[in-house]
Design a protein around this motif. Structure first.
Motif, PDB file in Angstrom:
ATOM      1  N   MET A   1      56.365  40.815  37.467  1.00 14.25           N
ATOM      2  CA  MET A   1      55.306  40.688  38.451  1.00 14.25           C
ATOM      3  C   MET A   1      54.137  39.907  37.831  1.00 14.25           C
ATOM      4  SD  MET A   1      53.962  43.674  40.949  1.00 14.25           S
ATOM      5  CE  MET A   1      55.462  43.619  41.910  1.00 14.25           C
ATOM      6  N   LYS A   2      53.587  38.982  38.576  1.00 12.50           N
ATOM      7  CA  LYS A   2      52.516  38.119  38.079  1.00 12.50           C
ATOM      8  C   LYS A   2      51.180  38.865  38.046  1.00 12.50           C
ATOM      9  CE  LYS A   2      50.893  33.441  38.425  1.00 12.50           C
ATOM     10  NZ  LYS A   2      51.044  32.163  39.040  1.00 12.50           N
ATOM     11  N   GLN A   3      50.465  38.680  36.953  1.00 15.22           N
ATOM     12  CA  GLN A   3      49.153  39.291  36.799  1.00 15.22           C
ATOM     13  C   GLN A   3      48.103  38.499  37.573  1.00 15.22           C
ATOM     14  OE1 GLN A   3      50.175  42.359  35.431  1.00 15.22           O
ATOM     15  NE2 GLN A   3      48.157  42.238  34.534  1.00 15.22           N
ATOM     16  N   SER A   4      47.134  39.210  38.098  1.00 14.81           N
ATOM     17  CA  SER A   4      45.955  38.613  38.713  1.00 14.81           C
ATOM     18  C   SER A   4      44.734  39.261  38.082  1.00 14.81           C
ATOM     19  CB  SER A   4      45.945  38.849  40.218  1.00 14.81           C
ATOM     20  OG  SER A   4      47.060  38.245  40.809  1.00 14.81           O
ATOM     21  N   TYR A   5      43.625  38.567  38.144  1.00 11.94           N
ATOM     22  CA  TYR A   5      42.410  39.050  37.502  1.00 11.94           C
ATOM     23  C   TYR A   5      41.212  38.900  38.434  1.00 11.94           C
ATOM     24  CZ  TYR A   5      45.359  38.266  33.438  1.00 11.94           C
ATOM     25  OH  TYR A   5      46.402  38.272  32.548  1.00 11.94           O
ATOM     26  N   VAL A   6      40.376  39.920  38.441  1.00  8.33           N
ATOM     27  CA  VAL A   6      39.044  39.827  39.030  1.00  8.33           C
ATOM     28  C   VAL A   6      38.114  39.708  37.836  1.00  8.33           C
ATOM     29  CG1 VAL A   6      37.254  41.036  40.319  1.00  8.33           C
ATOM     30  CG2 VAL A   6      39.631  41.163  41.070  1.00  8.33           C
ATOM     31  N   TYR A   7      37.187  38.764  37.897  1.00  4.22           N
ATOM     32  CA  TYR A   7      36.321  38.539  36.735  1.00  4.22           C
ATOM     33  C   TYR A   7      34.881  38.356  37.171  1.00  4.22           C
ATOM     34  CZ  TYR A   7      36.768  33.640  38.126  1.00  4.22           C
ATOM     35  OH  TYR A   7      36.752  32.468  38.845  1.00  4.22           O
ATOM     36  N   ILE A   8      33.988  38.641  36.231  1.00  3.25           N
ATOM     37  CA  ILE A   8      32.555  38.418  36.450  1.00  3.25           C
ATOM     38  C   ILE A   8      32.053  37.535  35.321  1.00  3.25           C
ATOM     39  CG2 ILE A   8      30.259  39.445  36.673  1.00  3.25           C
ATOM     40  CD1 ILE A   8      31.586  42.025  37.624  1.00  3.25           C
TER      41      ILE A   8
ATOM     42  N   LEU B   1      32.000  35.220  30.114  1.00  2.25           N
ATOM     43  CA  LEU B   1      32.848  36.225  30.750  1.00  2.25           C
ATOM     44  C   LEU B   1      32.350  37.592  30.308  1.00  2.25           C
ATOM     45  CD1 LEU B   1      35.421  36.969  32.396  1.00  2.25           C
ATOM     46  CD2 LEU B   1      36.657  36.905  30.211  1.00  2.25           C
ATOM     47  N   VAL B   2      31.880  38.408  31.272  1.00  3.23           N
ATOM     48  CA  VAL B   2      31.326  39.715  30.921  1.00  3.23           C
ATOM     49  C   VAL B   2      32.184  40.873  31.418  1.00  3.23           C
ATOM     50  CG1 VAL B   2      28.939  38.932  30.666  1.00  3.23           C
ATOM     51  CG2 VAL B   2      29.771  39.640  32.925  1.00  3.23           C
ATOM     52  N   PHE B   3      33.144  40.587  32.290  1.00  5.61           N
ATOM     53  CA  PHE B   3      34.027  41.640  32.798  1.00  5.61           C
ATOM     54  C   PHE B   3      35.269  41.011  33.395  1.00  5.61           C
ATOM     55  CE2 PHE B   3      35.723  44.046  36.357  1.00  5.61           C
ATOM     56  CZ  PHE B   3      35.915  45.287  35.795  1.00  5.61           C
ATOM     57  N   TYR B   4      36.396  41.691  33.219  1.00  3.77           N
ATOM     58  CA  TYR B   4      37.588  41.344  33.974  1.00  3.77           C
ATOM     59  C   TYR B   4      38.471  42.570  34.105  1.00  3.77           C
ATOM     60  CZ  TYR B   4      40.526  41.032  29.773  1.00  3.77           C
ATOM     61  OH  TYR B   4      41.215  41.302  28.627  1.00  3.77           O
ATOM     62  N   ALA B   5      39.252  42.599  35.175  1.00  2.32           N
ATOM     63  CA  ALA B   5      40.218  43.663  35.427  1.00  2.32           C
ATOM     64  C   ALA B   5      41.527  43.018  35.831  1.00  2.32           C
ATOM     65  CB  ALA B   5      39.712  44.596  36.521  1.00  2.32           C
ATOM     66  N   GLU B   6      42.620  43.589  35.371  1.00  2.00           N
ATOM     67  CA  GLU B   6      43.950  43.062  35.669  1.00  2.00           C
ATOM     68  C   GLU B   6      44.567  43.800  36.843  1.00  2.00           C
ATOM     69  OE1 GLU B   6      46.579  42.850  32.276  1.00  2.00           O
ATOM     70  OE2 GLU B   6      44.864  42.602  30.933  1.00  2.00           O
ATOM     71  N   PHE B   7      45.292  43.059  37.660  1.00  2.00           N
ATOM     72  CA  PHE B   7      45.996  43.613  38.812  1.00  2.00           C
ATOM     73  C   PHE B   7      47.398  43.033  38.858  1.00  2.00           C
ATOM     74  CE2 PHE B   7      41.539  43.807  39.786  1.00  2.00           C
ATOM     75  CZ  PHE B   7      41.381  44.989  40.496  1.00  2.00           C
ATOM     76  N   THR B   8      48.350  43.814  39.361  1.00  2.00           N
ATOM     77  CA  THR B   8      49.707  43.307  39.560  1.00  2.00           C
ATOM     78  C   THR B   8      49.930  42.890  41.003  1.00  2.00           C
ATOM     79  OG1 THR B   8      50.510  45.566  39.893  1.00  2.00           O
ATOM     80  CG2 THR B   8      50.723  44.632  37.672  1.00  2.00           C
ATOM     81  N   ASP B   9      48.957  43.175  41.867  1.00  2.39           N
ATOM     82  CA  ASP B   9      49.040  42.833  43.291  1.00  2.39           C
ATOM     83  C   ASP B   9      47.851  41.932  43.642  1.00  2.39           C
ATOM     84  OD1 ASP B   9      48.954  42.739  46.077  1.00  2.39           O
ATOM     85  OD2 ASP B   9      49.325  44.875  46.350  1.00  2.39           O
ATOM     86  N   ILE B  10      48.121  40.666  43.952  1.00  5.51           N
ATOM     87  CA  ILE B  10      47.047  39.708  44.244  1.00  5.51           C
ATOM     88  C   ILE B  10      46.227  40.134  45.458  1.00  5.51           C
ATOM     89  CG2 ILE B  10      48.539  38.177  45.604  1.00  5.51           C
ATOM     90  CD1 ILE B  10      45.561  37.098  43.375  1.00  5.51           C
ATOM     91  N   THR B  11      46.862  40.779  46.419  1.00  5.22           N
ATOM     92  CA  THR B  11      46.139  41.238  47.606  1.00  5.22           C
ATOM     93  C   THR B  11      45.078  42.255  47.227  1.00  5.22           C
ATOM     94  OG1 THR B  11      48.116  40.859  48.932  1.00  5.22           O
ATOM     95  CG2 THR B  11      46.413  42.246  49.911  1.00  5.22           C
ATOM     96  N   LEU B  12      45.427  43.184  46.358  1.00  5.57           N
ATOM     97  CA  LEU B  12      44.466  44.181  45.888  1.00  5.57           C
ATOM     98  C   LEU B  12      43.356  43.515  45.073  1.00  5.57           C
ATOM     99  CD1 LEU B  12      43.593  47.119  45.691  1.00  5.57           C
ATOM    100  CD2 LEU B  12      45.145  47.383  43.755  1.00  5.57           C
ATOM    101  N   ALA B  13      43.708  42.540  44.256  1.00 10.97           N
ATOM    102  CA  ALA B  13      42.706  41.824  43.466  1.00 10.97           C
ATOM    103  C   ALA B  13      41.692  41.121  44.369  1.00 10.97           C
ATOM    104  CB  ALA B  13      43.389  40.817  42.538  1.00 10.97           C
TER     105      ALA B  13
END
Length: 96
Positions: A1-8, A49-61
């Protein structure tokens, strides 16, 4: 499953930019080199880059990115600093 990231990103003017990507390293490179001339960050470099979170579901990201974009500066900073207990209180509105 492809990783997605939300970042600040913290911009040179002390503002924050929230984004989502499936390739964090490449996206950061593009932000910092001005690859996107119409992007909010173009005139606010250098960026950190001060924050990031990993997600396996792009929709949730994408949902989380939209949610965080609506947050106050104080709430974003609590997230960045890992002060998760403060997030609930920072969500409360003061109607006085």
């Amino acid at each position: 499953m492809k990783q997605s990231y939300v970042y600040i990103l913290k911009c040179s003017d002390e503002s924050y930019y929230v984004g989502v990507t499936s390739d964090l390293t490449n996206r950061l490179f593009k932000h910092n080199t001005g690859f996107y001339p119409t992007c909010y960050t173009f005139n606010k470099r250098p960026l950190e880059l001060v924050f990031y979170a990993e997600f396996t579901d792009i929709t949730l990201a994408i949902e989380k990115e939209k949610q965080i974009k609506k947050w106050s500066r104080a709430k974003k900073e609590a997230l960045i600093n890992g002060d998760y207990d403060s997030l609930v209180n920072l969500a409360k509105k003061n109607f006085e």
